[in-house]
Scaffold this motif. Structure first.
Motif, short mmCIF file in Angstrom:
data_model
loop_
_atom_site.label_atom_id
_atom_site.label_comp_id
_atom_site.label_asym_id
_atom_site.label_seq_id
_atom_site.Cartn_x
_atom_site.Cartn_y
_atom_site.Cartn_z
N GLY A 1 11.57 2.25 -54.85
CA GLY A 1 10.14 1.98 -54.88
C GLY A 1 9.70 1.15 -53.71
N GLY B 1 6.59 -0.57 -54.05
CA GLY B 1 5.55 -1.46 -54.54
C GLY B 1 6.03 -2.90 -54.55
N LYS C 1 2.00 -0.99 -50.08
CA LYS C 1 3.32 -0.39 -49.92
C LYS C 1 4.15 -1.25 -48.97
N THR D 1 12.95 -1.67 -48.98
CA THR D 1 13.83 -1.12 -50.01
C THR D 1 15.04 -0.52 -49.32
N LEU E 1 8.08 10.17 -53.65
CA LEU E 1 8.68 8.95 -53.12
C LEU E 1 8.15 8.65 -51.72
N ARG F 1 5.25 6.10 -52.82
CA ARG F 1 5.89 4.78 -52.84
C ARG F 1 6.15 4.21 -51.46
#
Length: 98
Positions: free
Chosen positions: A3, A5, A11, A15, A60, A64
């Protein structure tokens, strides 16, 4: 998982998946440095162990991670490139050889 978030509605690319994708496709063993849904899916699986469908990979990337779909400028046959001016000298040379 992957993700993007951070709770603020914005955004973020902090990650494991985003970091892996930002390295580029060649860093993950692909010949061309071009991301496809299949390639992204493979990298996500390598990083997280989770297998995603093409639709989930698209969500995705666009939802995301905030990536947008892109298309190569090369389209059609014979090496035709969109938005390139016609080279009239090549056309004239080709017609003379008939």
């Amino acid at each position: 998982m992957c993700g993007g978030g951070n709770g603020s509605g914005r955004k973020t690319a902090s990650t494991p998946c985003a970091g892996a994708l930002e390295q580029g496709a060649q860093a993950h063993g692909f010949e061309a440095d071009l991301w496809t849904l299949e390639r992204v899916g493979l990298v996500v699986e390598r990083v997280t162990g989770v297998t995603l469908s093409r639709a989930s990979v698209r969500r995705l990337l666009t939802g995301r991670l905030g990536w947008s779909p892109q298309r190569s400028e090369r389209r059609g046959g014979a090496g035709r490139v969109r938005n390139r001016p016609l080279d009239r000298s090549r056309v004239a040379t080709h017609q003379k050889g008939r």
